[in-house]
Scaffold this active site. Structure first.
Site, PDB file in Angstrom:
ATOM      1  N   HIS A  83      46.817   8.823  -3.234  1.00  0.00           N
ATOM      2  CA  HIS A  83      47.609   9.248  -4.392  1.00  0.00           C
ATOM      3  C   HIS A  83      48.883   8.411  -4.515  1.00  0.00           C
ATOM      4  O   HIS A  83      49.295   8.051  -5.613  1.00  0.00           O
ATOM      5  CB  HIS A  83      47.940  10.742  -4.310  1.00  0.00           C
ATOM      6  CG  HIS A  83      46.700  11.592  -4.265  1.00  0.00           C
ATOM      7  ND1 HIS A  83      46.689  12.883  -3.812  1.00  0.00           N
ATOM      8  CD2 HIS A  83      45.410  11.308  -4.601  1.00  0.00           C
ATOM      9  CE1 HIS A  83      45.447  13.359  -3.875  1.00  0.00           C
ATOM     10  NE2 HIS A  83      44.656  12.411  -4.352  1.00  0.00           N
ATOM     11  N   HIS A 240      41.620  13.281 -12.254  1.00  0.00           N
ATOM     12  CA  HIS A 240      41.984  13.062 -10.844  1.00  0.00           C
ATOM     13  C   HIS A 240      41.067  12.011 -10.207  1.00  0.00           C
ATOM     14  O   HIS A 240      41.507  11.195  -9.398  1.00  0.00           O
ATOM     15  CB  HIS A 240      41.948  14.354 -10.024  1.00  0.00           C
ATOM     16  CG  HIS A 240      42.450  14.114  -8.633  1.00  0.00           C
ATOM     17  ND1 HIS A 240      43.796  13.996  -8.344  1.00  0.00           N
ATOM     18  CD2 HIS A 240      41.791  13.863  -7.476  1.00  0.00           C
ATOM     19  CE1 HIS A 240      43.944  13.697  -7.066  1.00  0.00           C
ATOM     20  NE2 HIS A 240      42.742  13.614  -6.503  1.00  0.00           N
ATOM     21  N   ASP A 244      42.196   8.711  -8.182  1.00  0.00           N
ATOM     22  CA  ASP A 244      41.684   8.295  -6.865  1.00  0.00           C
ATOM     23  C   ASP A 244      41.057   6.901  -6.926  1.00  0.00           C
ATOM     24  O   ASP A 244      41.215   6.095  -6.013  1.00  0.00           O
ATOM     25  CB  ASP A 244      40.612   9.279  -6.373  1.00  0.00           C
ATOM     26  CG  ASP A 244      41.222  10.539  -5.777  1.00  0.00           C
ATOM     27  OD1 ASP A 244      42.436  10.545  -5.493  1.00  0.00           O
ATOM     28  OD2 ASP A 244      40.463  11.514  -5.578  1.00  0.00           O
ATOM     29  N   HIS A 267      35.163   7.317  -2.723  1.00  0.00           N
ATOM     30  CA  HIS A 267      35.802   6.298  -1.877  1.00  0.00           C
ATOM     31  C   HIS A 267      34.816   5.277  -1.328  1.00  0.00           C
ATOM     32  O   HIS A 267      35.107   4.099  -1.258  1.00  0.00           O
ATOM     33  CB  HIS A 267      36.493   6.957  -0.678  1.00  0.00           C
ATOM     34  CG  HIS A 267      37.699   7.731  -1.059  1.00  0.00           C
ATOM     35  ND1 HIS A 267      38.656   7.257  -1.913  1.00  0.00           N
ATOM     36  CD2 HIS A 267      38.117   8.970  -0.689  1.00  0.00           C
ATOM     37  CE1 HIS A 267      39.604   8.166  -2.058  1.00  0.00           C
ATOM     38  NE2 HIS A 267      39.300   9.214  -1.325  1.00  0.00           N
ATOM     39  N   HIS A 347      40.643 -36.299  25.090  1.00  0.00           N
ATOM     40  CA  HIS A 347      41.965 -36.956  25.003  1.00  0.00           C
ATOM     41  C   HIS A 347      42.956 -36.295  25.954  1.00  0.00           C
ATOM     42  O   HIS A 347      43.881 -35.647  25.496  1.00  0.00           O
ATOM     43  CB  HIS A 347      42.494 -36.856  23.570  1.00  0.00           C
ATOM     44  CG  HIS A 347      43.576 -37.857  23.283  1.00  0.00           C
ATOM     45  ND1 HIS A 347      44.919 -37.610  23.464  1.00  0.00           N
ATOM     46  CD2 HIS A 347      43.509 -39.138  22.816  1.00  0.00           C
ATOM     47  CE1 HIS A 347      45.643 -38.672  23.103  1.00  0.00           C
ATOM     48  NE2 HIS A 347      44.815 -39.613  22.708  1.00  0.00           N
TER      49      HIS A 347
END
Ligand code: ZN
Length: 441
Positions: A83, A240, A244, A267, A347
């Protein structure tokens, strides 16, 4: 999407509250931060905790920490940042330093509105650098059995969402908004988190929602609707979900110009889309089509991934590990020389010495960072025309830390004269004067 200046806040402010999932009290302190530093969190309650960006690479496994967005590492975690991220992204705050005391962001009223109000109260100011915008150029999608998310080309950030809870009070809801701070503040920020009444027991048994109550979470009963509370909008749940979704998009770390369409997406697939976008972004930036602003971490250091955005060199021919100072006329880079460097194999076996020409190349690369990080030279190439007055004073061996210092002596049309010096333990090991020209790649 229009180019615009990066922004930060004007004043320091703090907020305290209870985490929705842990039920623990926590405190956030927001501080203004410079251009190109990005959004940075730090656990102020854990001594020595390193700063962390709320970006996709720092995202914690959603299956282990469900129903929220969490970032962290083996030392600490920061939960439920979605949020707050949604508010920062939508209010176009590019740079801010956030100290957190506690494991989880305060849940407040279950929406992002309190964050928006605090940000506006603190004041928002423009910085001198432009923000970087990633434009989606072809349709990109992620799909699982029942949820889908699509990113389509668009001149502005537009979000459409379809929520579908058949046989519940919520039914199907659709909303679509073109995002800007004003629309977000009015239409999206007030929308609070929600769950179905029948989910409550399951969530509690997972140890979630310890800080949730009927005030900060809309609990939906199938017959009566929202319990002991009222909707702020008739379609508050879909709004909402848009909030999100923006919080997840913020994990991209830069602004996106696209039309994002989520169909029952959460998500898990939202963040998969962000990973895909990030891959495309990295490919585009590495191929040099557009070079973004270098982003310094909290201590003003550029690491190889940032350096690679400025100069085209890559392993095994990138000889700068980090840039610790970068101003208009000067850059200081560091190369930690280890026994594992490929050139020590030949080297020389038995008596490893870093080839002097590679020390010169390392200075030249820091010179490249100095030239190409300038606003007007982004995305171009620097070619060295001549190297004069090269002096090798001491051998560089495994275990040495090379300090590479370059200074712009003169800049005329597109030709730069750069003085380079390399030090180990405060003693000069090599120096050279470079002439370099900037060309369009
Ligand atoms: Zn939420």
């Amino acid at each position: 999407m229009e180019k615009r200046a990066q922004k930060t806040i004007k004043k320091v402010f703090s907020i305290e509250g209870i985490g929705l999932h842990t039920g623990q009290k926590s405190k956030l302190t927001f501080k203004p931060s410079p251009a190109n530093s990005g959004i940075i969190f730090i656990r102020a309650d854990i001594p020595g905790a390193e700063p962390i960006k709320p970006e996709i690479d720092n995202l914690l496994d959603i299956t282990k920490f469900p129903r929220r967005t969490s970032i962290g590492n083996e030392h600490f975690k920061i939960h439920t940042i979605e949020h707050l991220l949604s508010a920062l992204y939508s209010m176009e705050i590019d740079n801010v330093f956030i100290e957190i005391e506690g494991d989880e962001c305060p849940g407040l009223d279950g929406s992002s509105r309190p964050f928006v109000e605090l940000l506006k109260k603190a004041g928002i100011k423009n910085l001198s650098s432009e923000r970087d915008i990633f434009a989606v150029k072809e349709p990109i999608y992620v799909s699982d059995n029942s949820a889908h998310i699509v990113a389509l080309p668009s001149d502005e950030l537009k979000i459409s969402y379809i929520l579908d809870y058949p046989n519940t009070f919520l039914k199907s809801q659709y909303a679509s908004y073109t995002m800007n701070p004003e629309i977000y503040e009015k239409e999206i920020a007030p929308a609070r988190t929600f769950c179905l009444r029948e989910e409550v027991e399951a969530l509690k048994s997972l140890g979630l929602g310890k800080g949730s109550n009927y005030k900060n979470t809309l609990v939906i009963d199938n017959d009566k609707g929202v319990i002991e509370n009222e909707f702020r909008f008739k379609d508050e749940p879909v709004r909402h979900k848009i909030s999100d979704l923006i919080g997840d998009l913020a994990l991209f770390g830069n602004y996106i110009s696209a039309h994002i369409i989520g169909i029952k997406s959460g998500h898990s697939i939202n963040t998969k889309l962000v990973r895909k976008l990030k891959e495309l972004y990295n490919r585009e930036r590495v191929s040099g089509i557009v070079t973004p602003s270098p982003s310094f971490d909290a201590y003003g250091v550029l690491y190889t991934e940032e350096i690679s955005k400025i100069i085209p060199h890559r392993y095994p021919f990138l000889f700068v590990d980090r840039i610790v100072e970068l101003t208009e006329n000067k850059a200081i880079g560091i190369k930690d020389v280890t026994i594992n460097e490929w050139f020590f194999q030949g080297h020389f076996p038995g008596r490893p010495v870093m080839p002097g020409v590679i020390v010169v190349e390392a200075m030249a690369q820091v010179g490249g960072v100095l030239m190409l990080s300038k606003e007007e030279n982004r995305g171009k190439m620097a070619y060295f025309m001549s190297i004069d007055n090269v002096k090798f004073r001491k051998a560089v061996r495994p275990g040495c830390q090379l300090i590479l210092q370059v200074e712009l002596v003169k800049m005329k049309s597109r030709v730069a004269r750069i003085q380079g010096k390399a030090f180990v333990d405060g003693k000069i090991v090599a120096e050279a004067m470079f002439m370099s020209t900037i060309i369009d790649s």
